[in-house]
Motif scaffolding. Sequence first.
Motif, PDB file in Angstrom:
ATOM      1  N   ARG A  64       2.392  -5.928  -9.834  1.00 20.80           N
ATOM      2  CA  ARG A  64       2.197  -4.597 -10.368  1.00 20.80           C
ATOM      3  C   ARG A  64       3.229  -3.636  -9.782  1.00 20.80           C
ATOM      4  N   TRP A  99     -12.598  -0.847 -12.672  1.00 25.36           N
ATOM      5  CA  TRP A  99     -11.527  -0.143 -13.386  1.00 25.36           C
ATOM      6  C   TRP A  99     -12.141   1.084 -14.043  1.00 25.36           C
ATOM      7  N   TYR A 131       0.626  -5.089 -18.755  1.00 29.67           N
ATOM      8  CA  TYR A 131      -0.526  -5.044 -17.853  1.00 29.67           C
ATOM      9  C   TYR A 131      -1.296  -6.363 -17.870  1.00 29.67           C
ATOM     10  N   ASN A 180      -6.485   1.507 -10.935  1.00 28.47           N
ATOM     11  CA  ASN A 180      -5.868   0.205 -11.146  1.00 28.47           C
ATOM     12  C   ASN A 180      -6.805  -0.866 -10.623  1.00 28.47           C
TER      13      ASN A 180
END
Lengths: 614, 1164
Positions: B424, B1139, B518, B373
């Motif tokens: 998140r 990422w 997202y 993440n």
Amino acid sequence: MSLIGLNSCNYLDIVPDNVATLENAFTMRSTAERFLFTCYSYLPNQGGIPTSPSLLGHEIIPLYVYNSNSTAFVRGQQNVVDPVLNWWDGLMGGIDMYQAIRDCNIFIENIHAVPNMSDEEKLSWESEAKFLKAYYHFLLMQMYGPIPIIRENLSIDADLEKVRVSREPIDAGFSYITALLDEAIPHLPLIIADEGNELGRVTKPIAMSIKALVLVTAASPLYNGNRDYLSYTDPKYGSLFNPDYDVEKWRLAMEAAEAAIDVCHEAGMELHKFRPGVGQNLSDHTIIQMGIRNAVCEKWNSEVIWAYTGATATQTALTPRTWDPTRNHDGMQGRYGPPLNTVNLFYTKNGVPIDEDTGWDYNGRFDLKVASAADKYNIKQGYTTAAMHFDREDRFYASTGFDGGIWYGQGKFDDNDTWHLEGRAGGFTSRQFADRYTPTGYWPKKLINYLNVVGVSSYSVVAYYWPNMRLADLYLLYAEAANEYLGPNDGSFEYLDLVRERAGLPGVQDAWAQHSRNPTKFQTKEGLREIIHQERRIELVYEAKGLWDLLRWKKAASELSKPMIGWDLLQTDAALYYRETVVFERTFRQRDYFQPIREYNIIRNRNLLQSPGW
Amino acid sequence: MNYIIDCKGVYTRNIHILQYSRFKILIRMKLLFILLLFIVQANANLKSQTITLEFTDTPLEKVLGEVKKQSGYSYIANTKLLKEAKKVTVRVSNAELDETLRTIFQDQPLYAEVSNGMIYVKSRRRRNDNTKTSAHPSLHVLLQMAVQGKVTDTLGVALTGISVLQKGRSAQATSTDLNGRYVIDVPGDAVLVFSMVGYETQELPVNGKSQLNVVMKASTSQLDDVVVVGFGRQKRTDMIGSVVSVKPEQLKVPSSNLTTALAGRVAGMIAFQRSGEPGMDNADFFIRGVTTFGYKVDPLILIDNVEVTTTDLARLQVDDIADFSIMKDATATAVYGARGANGVILITTKEGKEGPANISVRIENSVSTPTSNVELADPVTYMKMANEAILTRDPLGFLPFSQSKIERTVPGSGSLEYPSTDWRKELIQEYTMNQRVNLSVSGGGQVARYFVSGALNQDNGVLKVDRRSNFNNNIDLKTYSLRSNVNVNLSPTTEFIVRLNGSFDDYSGPIDGGNKVYRDIMRTNPALFAPYYPSEGEYNWVKHTMFGNFGTGGYLNPYADMVKGYREYSRSMMLAQLELKQNLSFLTEGLSLRGMANTTRNSYFSVRRQYNPFYYQFMGLGPSGEPNYYLINENQGTEYLDYAEGDKTVSSIFYMEAALSYNRTFSDKHAFSGMLVNILRNQLNGNAGDLQLSLPFRNLGVSGRFTYAYDSRYYAEFNFGYNGSERFHESNRFGFFPSVGLAWSASNEKFWENIKPVVSNLRIRGTYGLVGNDAIGSPRDRFFYLSNVNMNSTDRSYTFGRDGGNSKEGISVTRYSNPDIMWETSYKTNIALEVGLFNRLQITADYFNETRKNILMVREDIPTTMGLSADISANVGEAKGEGIDLSMNYSRNFSNSLWIQGLFNFTYATSVFKVYEEPLYDEPWMTRVGYPISIRRGFIAERLFVDDEEVANSPQQHFGEVRGGDIKYMDINGDGQITELDMAPLGYPEIPEINYGVGLSAGYKGFDASVFLQGLARESFWIDPKATAPFRRYLYSDEVFAPGTILQNQVIKAYADSYWSEENRDVYALWPRLSPEGGNANNEQYSTWFMRDGTFLRLKQVELGYTLPQHVIKRINAQRLRVYFNGTNLLTWSKFKLWDVEMAGNGLGYPVQRVFNIGAQLSF
């Protein structure tokens, strides 16, 4: 297998007849009409914030945080890689003017083939297309100076050398535009008969007043005898700017403006004046101010020559966040504000510039002063504001909102009970949100229709169409051209004074003789030129004309490189609030007189010169 | 010849049907299918029947008639033969068919053979006259004799369908029956060849024996495999073209998306996956890279010869796949003519085999969690930086956060007054569970065989669900598929196949998909409000969720957007296929005819249901500490659901092909084959949106393949495709795409025999040919030869009238006609070397190169002053690609039941522009010619500017505001300005040039384990400087937000840790000087500043399995039970840490998933 083989010739032939092609556009009147609409569809919205190059920039400046192509344009972020407001290619908020011209040419080439139309109508429509073609060329010349002229369309498979066109000299451009307008004018109608359906279509007054604007532009110093571009020469056409000043260009402009004024009068136009409703008792100030405001905001008022009907004018983004202390929502955004540079232009109540008026305390203009009953139609009684907001001409109060300023209308139609603005920190109009406040402390009131009302959760806007040309503009064009050609003359004074009279001001000669520190200013060509220029900037303020005027007068380099000044918005206390604060420092370089062409085009067409200085 | 054809009614009926037009066949397909199901059933009954006969001196015909009556088996016999037959005396009761026949034919000069549900009556001496007796010294071996026997596997299980033939005389052939038995009529000195896919071929001399039992060993090498090639099959040893076949079990990954398994598995394929969102996680894959700059760059995908979409491939069940072939070079793809230029993936599905029903079940459950993440800065840092971003650009600017608020905010405190929201955490779960079930049944009798399978996959997203509403806003994707393949022998020479396949997706998920959730988390202010407020105290009457917001409610609240509703879509693909194979050996040996018709129907629709959230602003605590909220949007919010219709697409595809093929070996040495195929395809799309787009897409063509092999040593092949596409003008509609290939099997030469134990195989092959691509321009450009005019263009509308009452749409040209446009053509060369060492290690190395000509491209040199409203294109581009594919397979079985297998695949593919229409540049780096196709061009970033003064003294950068701390670019051409002319090709291409995979698996007794690593290299990607810019308002290109929505990017922690500030003027900081929401155009240019290396190596899959011993599973009557555990994307090695590197530039989207999976496979 043989079955398939037999049918193979037809199997892949799947396109039915009657698939639309361009010829279909000219087989009937109704489709031809749609093509004519297409030609119109490229007209720019001069009053549109993301697209207009001239609305924002010096008369009104944007909040830093709020980005659009037009704000990038005015902040000096023009560039050659991907120019903003690119009217050459139709990119970055620009309109593709060459595509517009191509469509006009297609229309002109084909309109005579339409079977079910009378010859007069075809001629009239063709003339509209010709006008548009001329106007689009003119818009390009305003932006880019010398341009390639597209007299006729080149075919798609034309050879490459032919399509690699060059810029043609300024004079060739203006004479082509003028000739095209001259071809169109005789066949255009004087007035629109079917107002419900056709207002906004080109008429004789429109074409003739634009012709006047074109010729005034052609005669102006940027284009007439400009010696700054002596070395800017094209291999094919030589010098693109004629370095020799020709005063006769002003004569042509003067005659065109005069002819246009005559035709406008013939069509019944006159300067707009506000007529209060029955039983409505309004002060003279309010009536004069409403005359100024409604000359722009009242749809189809008596002085509109040409209004842009493609969209309605922008209002929400320009409206102060609120004038109603009890209502606060995002219907009104008010993220654009006039700087002091603009506010200083407005005359005193005597009709002369603030730094020339013998009876107006120029040096004490930042002192604080409390509004008395005598000021109540302009400033909230008892409110403390800067001295410079007192004793100004009605066009100041009509055009500009300020801290403590009265705001007539917007649901309150008795001028003894009106809204006012409170712009200092903590005031209901002050900045409270990151992207909805004026950067300067002023608001462009003139562009807000007085019938708009702030509701509980929404802002209801009474729309109007942006005036591309109105009678006062035309009068001032005449006054300017006549002065340039003849020097101070009766005609110039006559039209100047008509405009001033509507603004509640005395005539130029009286005003200067009685109130100015320079009482004979109007007696020289240069003096009167300055008077006309300022008159024009005041009368047409916020109407997206100022930029083009400053450019053609070659005054942009000095005017637009001044720092843009506002008030110290974070302050609650009036004494601290009314301190000059630099809001934005704009640089204006010589090259900014003309916009660059995207480098991509220059690489692909080596015959095309980049704009001077870029 | 004159035959008595005595058979069941259905056979005759089908003969009639054959005479119908193919269209009628289609109409009757439903009926037929029902009928066929009936046959399968009837056949199943046959097996248990026995025969009782009592005849004395009866003509053979009559006896056989009775056999037919009792057994249901028809017979075929030459009438002349039957006349030779003696009268029959027979007495059997409750005997098996085989036994009965043996008794009947005991003393006959004839014998009977049962095959494919038929009894064939043949002469024992039929061939004696033809035998050249003089050539053979001993008489008895010359006599034709019936050899019979039983074929079993190593475990003693009878094998059905093993092909038995006389070596050198392929016409003399049979296959084993249900009990593994065969009878074949051969000379006594013949050699019998026993073969079947998956088993090692055995050759055994008869030596006069009449009984020959054979034990078949499962094959470990692929050398004996038959490879599916375009419109046919070829033996791997005979292949000239470059075709790779992948074992389906290698494609087995714990995912309901087959495309994610491709990376690193296939030499010659470049594949990578950019998103992990269920339903949107198709990998990108290209065969031998991308050698065009048109829109269609991915391969043609065919399942059972029918063109399908990538999604159809994604939904295919690995357990249904019989063969998976990838065709790479011209020889392999030429038969696909104008469609095959980007390579072809050809998949055939399993068919039933004669035998009792074989049931196979696979059940899996997996846990899936993001591989990584993006780390974000905490709210306090966010606020400080937000203020700084304003002040550093505009000292008069409005500061969004007061100092006191910043000081009092404590991350994670849950404070209402000083919120700090970890979006998140509020929106995303740690992990999710997915399930997959797959069931297949196959089997059949001699008349019909079936393979039926069904699968159900359940994929869940990782989004949280609002407990307060009863609908599920998390991603819930169910995919079902059903497949039924039925083969029916209508006669000994006629086979009839029906394939039905349906694949269905039912999706329910957030309104705008998981990716947007997202993305939204990444652009929501973490310090202004909570996702929602509790409806307590004086708010307990509130029925709706009190979502948090601020000011006038324009802030993005991704929680509200996620839970406010749901979207459902339903996608289905139905395919019905009918195939008829007719062996025409009776005309000439080796000739056969095949016809196939297929229709595919796709449909898709979506629906959204949502309410408009009510937004509340926290207004402080009351006197007794109770919170006060202000309802911001009382008028806009709704407590009830609203409804919006989504896309609806439907399409119908009809495809048909007819092929004639010939296959024969003369004199044992000259093997010829020929094939001619005619194809026809028609696709219609509903809701196409445009007249021209609504017209059918069509393809028509004839293709052929001719091969010749001499003595298994020298090979030659010629292929062609003659294809037409409806997109082009009549004069350019058809194209001819020929190809040739040659191969030499050196290891089959005499002189090689000594080397053979070491180098067991050496083969060199080469091909050259042409293939086309008609999917050029854009899918919307249907007919290049026609102009396209929009007679109702809203872009060109205008309005007149006092009140704007007269509004009309305008006319615009969206394409100018150009009759000269045609497909692009690829000229491909392939040279390959195959080496086999010690019969254990197989190496195949291919060198390929390709020149793609006639690539459609926009004429760059038409200036905009032409005023054209659409681009003019022409077939002027050229590109060149080349590279290497390498594959190595190692396989070894040890005597102690230990086995090891290893594989290595490597692909290197590059492509460059060869001809690209562009201006004549003075700057050599500006030209595209000679540079890779997918390379990105941009500026070379030197560093950040030290201060404003340096900016003033440096070349002007033409992208808006530039100040100290902004990126300084290199003025390559030295003209004192940074413009387009300073853009150079940067880094490696965005499509990786190298893709590789290494796998190792081993087994010992019941245990097996495998590891697979996959990597790619020579790829560059860019961190999106707009999408990641702190505080910037960024909309992705396909997005629409309600006007007034405030979007502010969050701050990526890595940026917060390293950025240029006025206090810390680090000219090499990760992020340049901050900017407010408008961003900074200078820093957003593509440049080396944000370029990153996409190279990675990852532990793609690890699997451990255990097959339970026979004695255990016998108790549950199972044949095999294997339980296994596997995991994917377990480890990644890469320089890039922000990422998952495989996501490249799409890093803020739905992450690629790491999956742990447990499964069991059971067969009965």
